[in-house]
Design a protein around this motif. Structure first.
Motif, short mmCIF file in Angstrom:
data_model
loop_
_atom_site.label_atom_id
_atom_site.label_comp_id
_atom_site.label_asym_id
_atom_site.label_seq_id
_atom_site.Cartn_x
_atom_site.Cartn_y
_atom_site.Cartn_z
N TYR A 148 -11.40 -34.07 100.16
CA TYR A 148 -11.59 -33.25 98.91
C TYR A 148 -11.71 -35.08 97.88
CZ TYR A 148 -10.11 -28.61 100.53
OH TYR A 148 -10.07 -27.71 101.23
N SER A 178 -6.63 -25.13 92.45
CA SER A 178 -7.62 -24.45 93.86
C SER A 178 -8.01 -24.59 95.09
CB SER A 178 -9.05 -24.10 92.08
OG SER A 178 -9.49 -25.52 92.72
N ILE A 179 -7.65 -26.26 95.01
CA ILE A 179 -7.91 -27.06 95.98
C ILE A 179 -6.51 -26.64 97.09
CG2 ILE A 179 -7.62 -29.44 97.56
CD1 ILE A 179 -10.15 -30.14 94.62
N ALA A 217 -4.61 -23.92 96.48
CA ALA A 217 -4.74 -22.72 97.20
C ALA A 217 -5.93 -22.83 98.08
CB ALA A 217 -5.41 -21.55 95.77
N GLY A 218 -6.56 -23.27 98.77
CA GLY A 218 -7.77 -23.13 99.41
C GLY A 218 -9.09 -22.60 98.92
N GLN A 219 -9.20 -22.30 97.86
CA GLN A 219 -10.46 -21.55 97.15
C GLN A 219 -10.90 -22.70 96.21
OE1 GLN A 219 -8.99 -17.68 96.04
NE2 GLN A 219 -10.44 -17.13 98.20
N PRO A 220 -11.66 -24.28 96.05
CA PRO A 220 -11.80 -25.19 95.31
C PRO A 220 -12.69 -24.55 94.05
CG PRO A 220 -12.38 -25.52 97.53
CD PRO A 220 -11.42 -24.41 97.24
N VAL A 221 -12.71 -24.88 92.79
CA VAL A 221 -13.88 -24.66 92.23
C VAL A 221 -14.45 -25.63 91.53
CG1 VAL A 221 -12.38 -22.55 90.82
CG2 VAL A 221 -11.47 -25.06 90.14
#
Ligand code: 13P
Ligand code: SF4
Length: 381
Positions: free
Chosen positions: A89, A350-351, A353-357
């Motif tokens: 990331y 969010s990263i 949590a595995g759901q990057p915004v």
């Protein structure tokens, strides 16, 4: 909230619809204070380890720079992004065009995140690639094919970089503009420079062109507002764009400061107007400004013509020197400053949590075309 559709026209042309939205910051971030947000960001960084790098441009808020892994100007950060092999990331604390460049230059499957999608660049928005395409066709109609080299400042949309790549042109930054423009004029008779007229004019002047010999191209006006004979006689065409932050510096400010402080040295960014640059003691990119002042003698006195967060940081990091802004009433770059602790914490969580915004993705064919123009620049830097 629809933040802006500033790039949507460009992307529609190339088959990708990218509307720029910034949804309201979700709970709990708006209610958290700076200490709680910093704690969350540090916890996320610890969890992610070398899976994530946080890049911060020199114009970022101090609290954001303090949490970054790498600080730099647009060239240094582009080179750093291009060299990343480990990090999955890339969290880009800068503006939209910089995150786009990181996405174009990334190796492999990295994910580039811009913590606030509202962090655009007013200058980049002044050169819509549809308008540039129209202008290009008009100029080629007068000067002929293969005679003009398009060069775009890195402060431009991916769509404009792709246009430039398609025409065999190149990207430049404020650190390498002189070399890139010199090379361009060795390849082709004329130069079309986007979007910053000031960087273009200041660079070409250093290379020996007079300001009168350069044509200012007004977007949206037939033939850029010029007579065909004037176009035929010229080699330098400058798009009429500018940075509203650097437009705040004037020659009068230099005169007043010099008259009150005979020892003062003026250092400015090349996005400043020509008369300001001409009257300065030193001119260069944000990285150049930082380095020059750091290496100057204790007791030296500087007035700096660039964004205020950077001026404040230089003053703090050089306590033995006197550092002021060239403009006493200078303000920040509003879009750079949209990246705050709350948005960075949201992005980092969010990263985790595995759901990057706010993932910035430049689609094909734009990516390959823009990459060609960026690669040409990196090879020459
Ligand atoms: P640098 O290339 O010097 O980092 O400048 C970027 C920028 O946006 C200046 O306004
Ligand atoms: Fe764009 Fe100017 Fe802000 Fe730099 S300072 S990001 S050129 S608006």
């Amino acid at each position: 909230m629809l933040e802006s559709s500033r790039y949507s026209g460009d992307n529609r042309l190339l088959g990708e619809v990218l509307m720029i939205y910034q949804q309201p910051l979700p709970s709990p971030y708006p209610a958290l204070d700076a200490a709680a947000l910093t704690e969350r960001i540090l916890a996320a960084k610890a969890k992610l380890g070398d899976q994530a790098v946080v890049l911060t441009h020199h114009y970022q808020r101090p609290e954001i720079v303090a949490l970054g892994d790498m600080r730099g100007d647009s060239l240094k950060l582009a080179q750093f992004a291009a060299s990343q092999e480990k990090a999955k990331y890339i969290v880009y604390c800068g503006v939209h065009f910089m995150a786009e460049s990181a996405d174009i230059l990334k190796r492999g499957q990295q994910v580039v995140v811009l913590p606030d999608m509202g962090a655009g660049c007013d200058m980049a928005d002044m050169a819509d690639s549809d308008d540039v395409e129209l202008a290009w066709d008009e100029l080629v109609g007068v000067l002929g094919h293969e005679s003009i080299m398009p060069v775009t400042y890195i402060n431009s949309t991916a769509a404009l970089k792709a246009f430039v790549g398609r025409k065999g042109g190149v990207v430049c930054t404020s650190s390498n503009a002189e070399n890139i423009v010199r090379w361009s004029l060795e390849q082709r008779k004329a130069l079309f420079f986007f979007p910053d007229q000031h960087l273009g004019r200041n660079t070409c002047k250093r290379l020996g062109f007079t300001p009168e010999s350069m044509v200012l191209w007004k977007p949206g006006v037939p033939l850029g507002g010029q007579a065909p004979e004037r176009l035929k006689d010229s080699r330098i065409f400058l798009w009429q764009g500018h940075c509203p932050v650097h437009a705040m510096f004037t020659l009068k400010q230099i005169h007043v400061l010099r008259s009150e402080n005979p020892d003062i040295k003026i250092i400015t960014h090349p996005e400043c107007p020509m008369e300001v640059v001409d009257a300065s003691d030193a001119v260069g990119s944000t990285e150049f400004i930082v380095k020059t002042i750091a290496e100057s003698a204790a007791g030296s006195h500087w007035a700096v013509g660039t964004e205020m967060n950077l001026v404040n940081r230089i003053a703090q990091e050089n306590p033995t020197k006197k550092i002021v802004s060239l403009n006493r009433f200078m303000c920040l770059c509003g879009t750079m400053n949209r990246i705050d602790l709350a948005h960075l914490a949201w992005a980092m969580d969010s990263i985790v949590a595995g759901q990057p915004v706010n993932v910035i993705t430049v689609g094909e064919p734009q990516r390959s075309l823009a990459r060609a123009s960026l690669d040409r620049m990196l090879q020459m830097s």
